[in-house]
Design a protein around this motif. Sequence first.
Motif, PDB file in Angstrom:
ATOM      1  N   HIS A  92       0.934  -1.366   0.124  1.00 12.79           N
ATOM      2  CA  HIS A  92      -0.021   0.127  -0.067  1.00 12.79           C
ATOM      3  C   HIS A  92       0.811   1.248  -0.068  1.00 12.79           C
ATOM      4  O   HIS A  92       2.174   1.033  -0.114  1.00 12.79           O
ATOM      5  N   GLU A  93       0.201   2.545   0.247  1.00 13.46           N
ATOM      6  CA  GLU A  93       1.191   3.575   0.136  1.00 13.46           C
ATOM      7  C   GLU A  93       2.018   3.596   1.450  1.00 13.46           C
ATOM      8  O   GLU A  93       1.789   2.980   2.184  1.00 13.46           O
ATOM      9  N   PRO A  94       2.901   4.613   1.386  1.00 14.36           N
ATOM     10  CA  PRO A  94       3.645   4.777   2.488  1.00 14.36           C
ATOM     11  C   PRO A  94       2.919   4.990   3.844  1.00 14.36           C
ATOM     12  O   PRO A  94       1.880   5.507   3.922  1.00 14.36           O
ATOM     13  N   LEU A  95       3.358   4.205   4.969  1.00 17.30           N
ATOM     14  CA  LEU A  95       2.681   4.423   6.018  1.00 17.30           C
ATOM     15  C   LEU A  95       1.896   5.724   6.519  1.00 17.30           C
ATOM     16  O   LEU A  95       0.772   5.730   7.002  1.00 17.30           O
ATOM     17  N   LEU A  98      -1.122   5.968   4.791  1.00 22.41           N
ATOM     18  CA  LEU A  98      -1.979   4.781   4.640  1.00 22.41           C
ATOM     19  C   LEU A  98      -3.552   5.143   4.888  1.00 22.41           C
ATOM     20  O   LEU A  98      -4.135   5.854   5.984  1.00 22.41           O
ATOM     21  N   HIS A 145       5.808  -0.840   3.640  1.00 25.17           N
ATOM     22  CA  HIS A 145       4.626  -0.497   3.191  1.00 25.17           C
ATOM     23  C   HIS A 145       3.700  -1.760   2.940  1.00 25.17           C
ATOM     24  O   HIS A 145       3.069  -1.850   1.881  1.00 25.17           O
TER      25      HIS A 145
END
Length: 254
Positions: A92-95, A98, A145
């Motif tokens: 997924h996208e960077p934390l 998220l 991620h």
Amino acid sequence: MSQGKILITGAARGLGLGMTRYFLQHNYQVLGLDIDKYALTELEESRLPGLQLVHLDVADEQAVQTLSRLVERQFGRLTGIINNAAVSHPFHEPLRHLNLAHWHHTLAANLTGPLLISKYLADLLMPGSAIINITSTWAHQSEPHCEAYVAAKGGLVALTHALANSLGPDIRVNAISPGRVDITDYQPGKSAPPPPGPADHRQHPVGRVGEVEDIATLARFLLSAKAGFITGQEFILDGGISKRMSYVNNPAAG
């Protein structure tokens, strides 16, 4: 002669489709569940003997409860359940960005779904039957991620031994955690991922990536009476790759 009646979730695509075909070839009756209508239609058009299909979201409690009544009326007692349905893309996208909707969706499909299937269908399993949860080696190792997927799969490993204690002694519950498995032949309606190349095979101590039959064969054993003393366990099938050092320029420390 039928070897039994089993339920497989996520049965119309990927590893689930491969296991569905495997168990049908070994004379099991299979009730296959999937949320993907297109893949279900393609599988239904194959008209495979012994296969029944249901469109279902395993994270929808009311739908799963309704399914249990349908199974009892039309399918009878089960001899096994394979909880395979999942949001399978780990990244997924960077934390810091998220999206919680992604987090909740991943946990719903990958962790709540197996709980609901077990909750509402365990009573339809014959004594001595088994549930298998398909987890992942991502439960033990990560890349950046992938928090939602890893948390769900790690939770499913823990849920496995909790269910084993709650449902025993009549029902056994175990987990299979695959590593890299080649599913290029089991992706209907979508561009298949590229097949593994020589480097993919070489990095495994056994010299190859996994095949669907590797997972299905173990699942068949764990569903059988021969595995009657095995419950609450996780079986990692990754060709040994998780036991190989991955440090760059690792000095040979004694």
